[in-house]
Design a protein around this motif. Structure first.
Motif, mmCIF file in Angstrom:
data_model
loop_
_atom_site.group_PDB
_atom_site.id
_atom_site.type_symbol
_atom_site.label_atom_id
_atom_site.label_comp_id
_atom_site.label_asym_id
_atom_site.label_seq_id
_atom_site.Cartn_x
_atom_site.Cartn_y
_atom_site.Cartn_z
ATOM 1 N N ILE A 120 -10.793 9.433 7.512
ATOM 2 C CA ILE A 120 -9.472 9.313 8.147
ATOM 3 C C ILE A 120 -8.387 9.898 7.245
ATOM 4 N N PHE A 121 -8.491 9.640 5.954
ATOM 5 C CA PHE A 121 -7.474 10.126 5.018
ATOM 6 C C PHE A 121 -7.433 11.651 4.992
ATOM 7 N N PHE A 122 -8.581 12.283 4.811
ATOM 8 C CA PHE A 122 -8.609 13.746 4.758
ATOM 9 C C PHE A 122 -8.203 14.362 6.094
ATOM 10 N N SER A 123 -8.675 13.782 7.192
ATOM 11 C CA SER A 123 -8.377 14.346 8.515
ATOM 12 C C SER A 123 -6.898 14.224 8.843
ATOM 13 N N MET A 124 -6.319 13.060 8.609
ATOM 14 C CA MET A 124 -4.904 12.865 8.916
ATOM 15 C C MET A 124 -4.028 13.768 8.059
ATOM 16 N N ASN A 125 -4.338 13.835 6.771
ATOM 17 C CA ASN A 125 -3.526 14.659 5.886
ATOM 18 C C ASN A 125 -3.620 16.139 6.263
ATOM 19 N N ALA A 126 -4.828 16.593 6.614
ATOM 20 C CA ALA A 126 -4.988 17.996 7.016
ATOM 21 C C ALA A 126 -4.271 18.274 8.335
ATOM 22 N N PHE A 127 -4.344 17.333 9.268
ATOM 23 C CA PHE A 127 -3.673 17.517 10.557
ATOM 24 C C PHE A 127 -2.162 17.608 10.377
ATOM 25 N N LEU A 128 -1.606 16.754 9.515
ATOM 26 C CA LEU A 128 -0.160 16.784 9.285
ATOM 27 C C LEU A 128 0.276 18.046 8.542
ATOM 28 N N GLY B 257 -0.519 4.882 3.643
ATOM 29 C CA GLY B 257 -0.638 3.534 3.094
ATOM 30 C C GLY B 257 0.013 2.482 3.970
ATOM 31 N N LEU B 258 1.149 2.838 4.577
ATOM 32 C CA LEU B 258 1.886 1.874 5.393
ATOM 33 C C LEU B 258 1.223 1.617 6.738
ATOM 34 N N LEU B 259 0.784 2.674 7.400
ATOM 35 C CA LEU B 259 0.326 2.552 8.787
ATOM 36 C C LEU B 259 -1.180 2.380 8.930
ATOM 37 N N ILE B 260 -1.946 2.839 7.963
ATOM 38 C CA ILE B 260 -3.406 2.824 8.124
ATOM 39 C C ILE B 260 -4.084 1.948 7.074
ATOM 40 N N LEU B 261 -3.882 2.272 5.797
ATOM 41 C CA LEU B 261 -4.643 1.571 4.764
ATOM 42 C C LEU B 261 -4.251 0.103 4.643
ATOM 43 N N GLY B 262 -2.953 -0.187 4.617
ATOM 44 C CA GLY B 262 -2.515 -1.573 4.442
ATOM 45 C C GLY B 262 -3.044 -2.511 5.512
ATOM 46 N N SER C 112 0.829 -1.210 0.000
ATOM 47 C CA SER C 112 0.000 0.000 0.000
ATOM 48 C C SER C 112 0.861 1.257 0.000
ATOM 49 N N ALA C 113 1.939 1.242 0.773
ATOM 50 C CA ALA C 113 2.821 2.410 0.815
ATOM 51 C C ALA C 113 3.456 2.671 -0.546
#
Length: 256
Positions: free
Chosen positions: A179-187, A134-139, A100-101
Motif C-alpha cells: 500500500i505504501f509503495f503503490s500510494m506514493n507512486a500513484f500520487l 501516516g495520518l490516513l492509513i498507517l495510524g 503516526s503522521a
C-alpha cells in the motif's frame, strides 16, 4: 517647728538635685559610649568566599536554580505524558493517527537531510505525502491490527508472542508495504504498469530488510507493552524504518 520643716525640705531637695544630676551624668556617659562604639569600624572575624557572597547577593544558589529548572521540565514532561495517555483512551484512533503522521513527517525530513546536499531544497510535497500516509492509513490500521491481535491471542507468553510476530511479518507487514509503495507512486503520477514495475523492483528487498529489523521490535511490543500503547511503541520503532522506506519510495521509476 516650722523652721525644722523648712530645713528638712531643703535637705531633701538638695539630695534630689544631686541624684538627678548623677542620673543625667550616667545617661550622658552611656550615650557617649554608644556613639563611640558605633563610630568604630567593625572588623569581620570570618570572611565569606566570593562565590558564596555573590550567590547571597543574588538570593538563590546556582544549584538551586538549576534544580528548579529541571523540576519544571520534569513536571512538564509528566503533564504531557498524562495528557497523551488520556487522549489515547478518549480518542484512540485520532491520537494514534496524528502520532503516526508526526513520526512520518520527522522521518521523511531526516531522510531528505541525509540524502540531499546542503544546496538542495527540501521536497515538502513528498513530506506531505508521507504525513498523509501516516495520518490516513498507517495510524488507523495499527490501532485495529493490535486490537485484533490482542483479541486473537490475549496472552503475552512466548508462544502467543511468536504467533503475533509471524502474522505481522506474513500479513500485516507485506500488505502495508504494498500500500505504501503503490500510494506514493500513484500520487507521483505513475500509472499502473509503472507501479507494478516499482513493486517488482523494490518490494522484495524491502521485505528482506524488514525481516532483519522488525522481529525484535515486534517481540518487545507484543511481549511487554500494553495494547493501547503498542501503536505508539511500534511508531517509535518505525522511525528508523521509515527513513529507509521514504528513501526507497523516492527512487526513480522502475524501467519498463
Amino acid at each position: 517647728m516650722l523652721g525644722a520643716f523648712r530645713r528638712s525640705s531643703g535637705l531633701s531637695g538638695l539630695l534630689h538635685f544631686r541624684r538627678s544630676s548623677q542620673l543625667k551624668g550616667s545617661k550622658a556617659f552611656e550615650a557617649t559610649a554608644i556613639a563611640r562604639k558605633q563610630s568604630q569600624p567593625i572588623r569581620p572575624y570570618f570572611r565569606l568566599p566570593d562565590s558564596f557572597r555573590k550567590t547571597k547577593e543574588v538570593g538563590v544558589f546556582p544549584s538551586l536554580q538549576h534544580s528548579s529548572v529541571w523540576s519544571v521540565i520534569s513536571f512538564a514532561k509528566v503533564e504531557f505524558l498524562e495528557w497523551y495517555l488520556t487522549m489515547v483512551k478518549c480518542r484512540p484512533v485520532l491520537t494514534k493517527s496524528i502520532t503516526s503522521a508526526l513520526i512520518y513527517t520527522a522521518a521523511d525530513l531526516s531522510s531528505q537531510t541525509i540524502a540531499l546536499s546542503s544546496s538542495e531544497p527540501y521536497d515538502l510535497v513528498r513530506t506531505l505525502r508521507m504525513a498523509g500516509y501516516g495520518l490516513l492509513i498507517l495510524g488507523p490500521s495499527l490501532h485495529y491490527w493490535f486490537n485484533f491481535m490482542s483479541r486473537l491471542f490475549p496472552k503475552k507468553d512466548i508462544f502467543s508472542t511468536l504467533k503475533k510476530m509471524a502474522l505481522g511479518q506474513s500479513l500485516y507487514g507485506p500488505s502495508m508495504t504494498v500500500i505504501f509503495f503503490s500510494m506514493n507512486a500513484f500520487l507521483q503520477g505513475e500509472n499502473g504498469s509503472e507501479i507494478i514495475g516499482r513493486l517488482k523492483r523494490d518490494l522484495l528487498p524491502t521485505m528482506l530488510n524488514g525481516v532483519m529489523y522488525w522481529p525484535a521490535c515486534d517481540f518487545i511490543t507484543f511481549r511487554f507493552v500494553p495494547v493501547h500503547l503498542q501503536p505508539l511503541v511500534s511508531n517509535s520503532f518505525s522511525y528508523a524504518w521509515t527513513v529507509y522506506m521514504t528513501y526507497m519510495a523516492s527512487l526513480e521509476k522502475a524501467a519498463p
